[in-house]
Design a protein around this motif. Sequence first.
Motif, PDB file in Angstrom:
ATOM      1  N   TRP A   1     -28.708  70.867 125.985  1.00 51.73           N
ATOM      2  CA  TRP A   1     -29.745  71.895 125.643  1.00 51.73           C
ATOM      3  C   TRP A   1     -31.640  72.017 126.960  1.00 51.73           C
ATOM      4  CZ3 TRP A   1     -35.203  70.061 124.090  1.00 51.73           C
ATOM      5  CH2 TRP A   1     -36.121  70.774 123.186  1.00 51.73           C
TER       6      TRP A   1
ATOM      7  N   ALA B   1     -22.580  70.046 116.154  1.00 53.95           N
ATOM      8  CA  ALA B   1     -22.423  70.730 117.674  1.00 53.95           C
ATOM      9  C   ALA B   1     -24.315  70.898 116.258  1.00 53.95           C
ATOM     10  CB  ALA B   1     -21.603  71.173 116.953  1.00 53.95           C
TER      11      ALA B   1
ATOM     12  N   ASN C   1     -27.773  66.936 125.997  1.00 58.12           N
ATOM     13  CA  ASN C   1     -27.519  67.211 127.584  1.00 58.12           C
ATOM     14  C   ASN C   1     -26.962  69.399 128.081  1.00 58.12           C
ATOM     15  OD1 ASN C   1     -25.797  66.805 129.804  1.00 58.12           O
ATOM     16  ND2 ASN C   1     -23.924  67.736 129.194  1.00 58.12           N
TER      17      ASN C   1
ATOM     18  N   LEU D   1     -18.473  69.059 124.020  1.00 56.94           N
ATOM     19  CA  LEU D   1     -18.595  67.595 123.889  1.00 56.94           C
ATOM     20  C   LEU D   1     -18.735  66.952 122.594  1.00 56.94           C
ATOM     21  CD1 LEU D   1     -19.983  65.043 125.890  1.00 56.94           C
ATOM     22  CD2 LEU D   1     -22.062  66.232 125.076  1.00 56.94           C
ATOM     23  N   VAL D   2     -19.026  67.711 122.119  1.00 55.15           N
ATOM     24  CA  VAL D   2     -18.678  67.002 120.884  1.00 55.15           C
ATOM     25  C   VAL D   2     -17.373  66.619 120.271  1.00 55.15           C
ATOM     26  CG1 VAL D   2     -19.629  68.786 119.094  1.00 55.15           C
ATOM     27  CG2 VAL D   2     -19.959  66.787 118.673  1.00 55.15           C
TER      28      VAL D   2
ATOM     29  N   VAL E   1     -19.781  59.228 127.620  1.00 53.23           N
ATOM     30  CA  VAL E   1     -20.997  59.438 126.239  1.00 53.23           C
ATOM     31  C   VAL E   1     -19.852  58.851 125.179  1.00 53.23           C
ATOM     32  CG1 VAL E   1     -21.923  61.360 125.016  1.00 53.23           C
ATOM     33  CG2 VAL E   1     -21.589  61.463 126.571  1.00 53.23           C
TER      34      VAL E   1
ATOM     35  N   PHE F   1     -27.972  63.666 121.086  1.00 51.90           N
ATOM     36  CA  PHE F   1     -27.620  63.931 122.933  1.00 51.90           C
ATOM     37  C   PHE F   1     -27.422  65.204 122.935  1.00 51.90           C
ATOM     38  CE2 PHE F   1     -24.967  63.432 126.458  1.00 51.90           C
ATOM     39  CZ  PHE F   1     -25.303  62.711 126.982  1.00 51.90           C
TER      40      PHE F   1
ATOM     41  N   VAL G   1     -19.766  68.143 131.278  1.00 51.97           N
ATOM     42  CA  VAL G   1     -19.448  68.517 129.739  1.00 51.97           C
ATOM     43  C   VAL G   1     -17.441  69.638 129.896  1.00 51.97           C
ATOM     44  CG1 VAL G   1     -19.000  70.180 127.296  1.00 51.97           C
ATOM     45  CG2 VAL G   1     -20.832  68.819 128.761  1.00 51.97           C
TER      46      VAL G   1
ATOM     47  N   PHE H   1     -22.800  61.931 115.744  1.00 50.15           N
ATOM     48  CA  PHE H   1     -23.151  61.863 116.734  1.00 50.15           C
ATOM     49  C   PHE H   1     -23.798  63.488 117.003  1.00 50.15           C
ATOM     50  CE2 PHE H   1     -22.372  64.053 120.553  1.00 50.15           C
ATOM     51  CZ  PHE H   1     -22.596  63.128 121.841  1.00 50.15           C
TER      52      PHE H   1
ATOM     53  N   ALA I   1     -25.314  73.018 121.483  1.00 53.78           N
ATOM     54  CA  ALA I   1     -23.971  72.153 121.757  1.00 53.78           C
ATOM     55  C   ALA I   1     -22.609  73.040 122.158  1.00 53.78           C
ATOM     56  CB  ALA I   1     -22.924  71.787 120.048  1.00 53.78           C
TER      57      ALA I   1
ATOM     58  N   ASP J   1     -25.032  66.200 118.954  1.00 48.68           N
ATOM     59  CA  ASP J   1     -25.123  67.519 120.242  1.00 48.68           C
ATOM     60  C   ASP J   1     -26.237  68.431 120.068  1.00 48.68           C
ATOM     61  OD1 ASP J   1     -24.577  68.270 122.977  1.00 48.68           O
ATOM     62  OD2 ASP J   1     -22.802  68.728 122.798  1.00 48.68           O
TER      63      ASP J   1
ATOM     64  N   ALA K   1     -16.988  62.860 128.807  1.00 48.14           N
ATOM     65  CA  ALA K   1     -17.323  62.889 126.893  1.00 48.14           C
ATOM     66  C   ALA K   1     -16.768  61.418 126.895  1.00 48.14           C
ATOM     67  CB  ALA K   1     -15.998  63.710 126.428  1.00 48.14           C
TER      68      ALA K   1
END
Length: 138
Positions: free
Chosen positions: A125, A92, A123, A72-73, A43, A121, A33, A62, A67, A64, A40
């Motif tokens: 977490w 987020a 990524n 990313l978001v 994604v 998504f 990210v 979307f 987050a 995230d 991004a």
Amino acid sequence: MRGWRPATEEALYGPRGFYRRPEGPAGHFRTSVHASPLFAEAVARLLLLVDEALAHPAELAFVDLGAGRGELVGGVLKALPAEVASRARGYAVERAARPAGLDHRVEWLPEPPAGVTGLLFANEWLDNVPVDVAEVDA
């Protein structure tokens, strides 16, 4: 290992915890990210495929999960074509407080939103999911 959760909670999310520090995690390490907007953008292309598979819903979410600071978001929303961006909602999901300067289109939540249609998504977490037991064997 009993009793480690409160200490971990304090170390990560307490008033002086890692995720509350001014420099944020990106001040200590880089992930996909943080390395480039290319992640991004990739994604965002995935979200476009989801949009197509869902027959272009009126609102495309979307989400995230984990987050961080919302990089990313925010990047995904920025990378979407105008027609899709006009229908997209960014969420987020993060336990730390919303960072200053985050794109106003991003809704900041402590848990995933209910009843949305789009892409969840996660990524970052799994980096912070604690386990009660770890075993080593041959």
